[in-house]
Write a protein that holds these residues in place. Structure first.
Motif: not given
Length: 189
Positions: A75-82
């Protein structure tokens, strides 16, 4: 909690329910009993975290060989990913196929990457923080991977190759054809 299968059914997108009010929101990012009821009975033993200051930071494609293979809940707690998962179970009908999903602090989605899959992600926002649970501890001797831009895999990372930021380790990973997967497909009746 919503659990959705991807094009590779073993890879799941899990979106916890957010309960919001004027203060913000609350959610259970992991609940063992609810996950077991959904058929996802995993016993996580370690939490990992990464922070990538620059957009375009790519981490992957990685896995650990048995007996230290790991399932990951990312999971992402700040920002974004692919986020990308590649099936590397020899004998699997989807061997060498990949799926990707946008995981962000905003959408609250998580991706469950099972054992037998390579995993990697590229950041889509500055100062992206990724947190993930694993069901087996890290073992440096079992760490392995495949080159992120392997032509046989043909992963669309959504970023120009010259803009990608890589570690020296990830630059030196082998091509998919040169790599021997330690995973076997086990069909379940």
């Amino acid at each position: 909690m919503e659990v959705r299968c991807t094009a590779l059914p073993e890879v799941k997108i899990i979106t916890p329910r957010r309960i919001g009010d004027a203060r913000g929101y609350f959610c259970e990012s992991w609940n063992a009993a609810r996950m077991a009821a959904a058929g996802l009975g995993l016993a996580f033993v370690q939490d990992n975290e990464s922070l990538s200051p620059a957009t375009g930071t790519l981490r992957g494609l990685h896995c650990q060989a048995p007996p230290f293979a790991q399932a990951k809940l990312v999971r992402v707690t700040r920002g974004a990913i692919l986020d990308v998962a590649v099936d590397v179970r020899r004998g699997s009908p989807s061997f060498g196929r990949w799926v990707s999903a946008e995981i962000s602090a905003e959408n609250g989605a998580q991706i469950l990457v099972p054992r037998g899959f390579l995993h990697g992600f590229v950041t889509r926002a500055p100062d992206t923080q990724v947190v993930y649970k694993v069901d087996n501890p890290y073992d440096a001797a079992s760490d392995m991977g495949v080159l992120w831009n392997d032509a046989d895999l043909g992963i669309d990372w959504g970023i120009a190759p010259e803009a990608v930021i890589l570690s020296e380790k990830d630059r030196g990973l082998p091509a998919f054809r040169a790599w021997q997967s330690p995973f076997e497909f086990e069909a379940h009746p």
